[in-house]
Design a protein around this motif. Sequence first.
Motif, PDB file in Angstrom:
ATOM      1  N   SER A   1     137.842   4.241 112.513  1.00 34.63           N
ATOM      2  CA  SER A   1     136.786   4.428 110.701  1.00 34.63           C
ATOM      3  C   SER A   1     135.993   3.530 111.765  1.00 34.63           C
ATOM      4  N   GLU A   2     136.619   2.315 112.782  1.00 32.42           N
ATOM      5  CA  GLU A   2     135.208   1.687 113.988  1.00 32.42           C
ATOM      6  C   GLU A   2     133.790   2.547 113.788  1.00 32.42           C
ATOM      7  N   SER A   3     134.230   4.297 114.451  1.00 36.94           N
ATOM      8  CA  SER A   3     133.487   5.140 114.574  1.00 36.94           C
ATOM      9  C   SER A   3     132.576   5.384 113.801  1.00 36.94           C
ATOM     10  N   GLU A   4     132.819   5.593 112.327  1.00 47.05           N
ATOM     11  CA  GLU A   4     132.032   5.876 110.985  1.00 47.05           C
ATOM     12  C   GLU A   4     131.126   4.796 110.221  1.00 47.05           C
ATOM     13  N   ASP A   5     131.477   3.447 110.721  1.00 43.83           N
ATOM     14  CA  ASP A   5     130.889   2.000 110.445  1.00 43.83           C
ATOM     15  C   ASP A   5     130.156   1.868 111.278  1.00 43.83           C
ATOM     16  N   LEU A   6     130.346   2.201 112.818  1.00 47.19           N
ATOM     17  CA  LEU A   6     129.084   2.714 113.347  1.00 47.19           C
ATOM     18  C   LEU A   6     127.970   3.223 113.339  1.00 47.19           C
ATOM     19  N   ARG A   7     127.917   4.180 113.065  1.00 49.59           N
ATOM     20  CA  ARG A   7     127.687   5.442 112.657  1.00 49.59           C
ATOM     21  C   ARG A   7     126.231   4.715 111.326  1.00 49.59           C
TER      22      ARG A   7
ATOM     23  N   ARG B   1     124.228   2.443 112.025  1.00 49.93           N
ATOM     24  CA  ARG B   1     122.947   2.754 113.512  1.00 49.93           C
ATOM     25  C   ARG B   1     121.874   3.683 112.108  1.00 49.93           C
ATOM     26  N   LEU B   2     122.499   4.129 111.220  1.00 51.31           N
ATOM     27  CA  LEU B   2     121.507   4.747 110.217  1.00 51.31           C
ATOM     28  C   LEU B   2     120.245   3.936 109.454  1.00 51.31           C
ATOM     29  N   ARG B   3     121.347   2.938 108.922  1.00 52.13           N
ATOM     30  CA  ARG B   3     121.082   1.906 108.045  1.00 52.13           C
ATOM     31  C   ARG B   3     120.445   1.198 108.681  1.00 52.13           C
ATOM     32  N   ALA B   4     119.747   0.757 109.959  1.00 55.87           N
ATOM     33  CA  ALA B   4     119.367   0.207 111.021  1.00 55.87           C
ATOM     34  C   ALA B   4     118.175   0.315 111.285  1.00 55.87           C
TER      35      ALA B   4
END
Length: 85
Positions: free
Chosen positions: A53-59, A62-65
């Motif tokens: 879940s944390e990996s999905e949130d980070l991905r 990163r895409l939004r940034a």
Amino acid sequence: MTNTTDAPDDAPRCSYCGEAFPTERLRALHRGLEHYESLDEGERAAFEDAYHSESEDLRSFRLRALAALVALYFGFLMTYAVVAV
């Protein structure tokens, strides 16, 4: 041991070291990273779920940034093109 988190007094605590965490997800991540060898199967499954879940949130972040940086870049480029002409 000093409590360096902003967790309330009734926050979930690590059963191995006693550190308090604001959420169950953060506690599961801590247990998996710091006490993995001591975990039972249920705790390991909770860690793996929290990790994915944390990996999905980070991905997603990163895409939004990246999208924001690209939009900012082209915004400045178009502004420069209009002002410099």
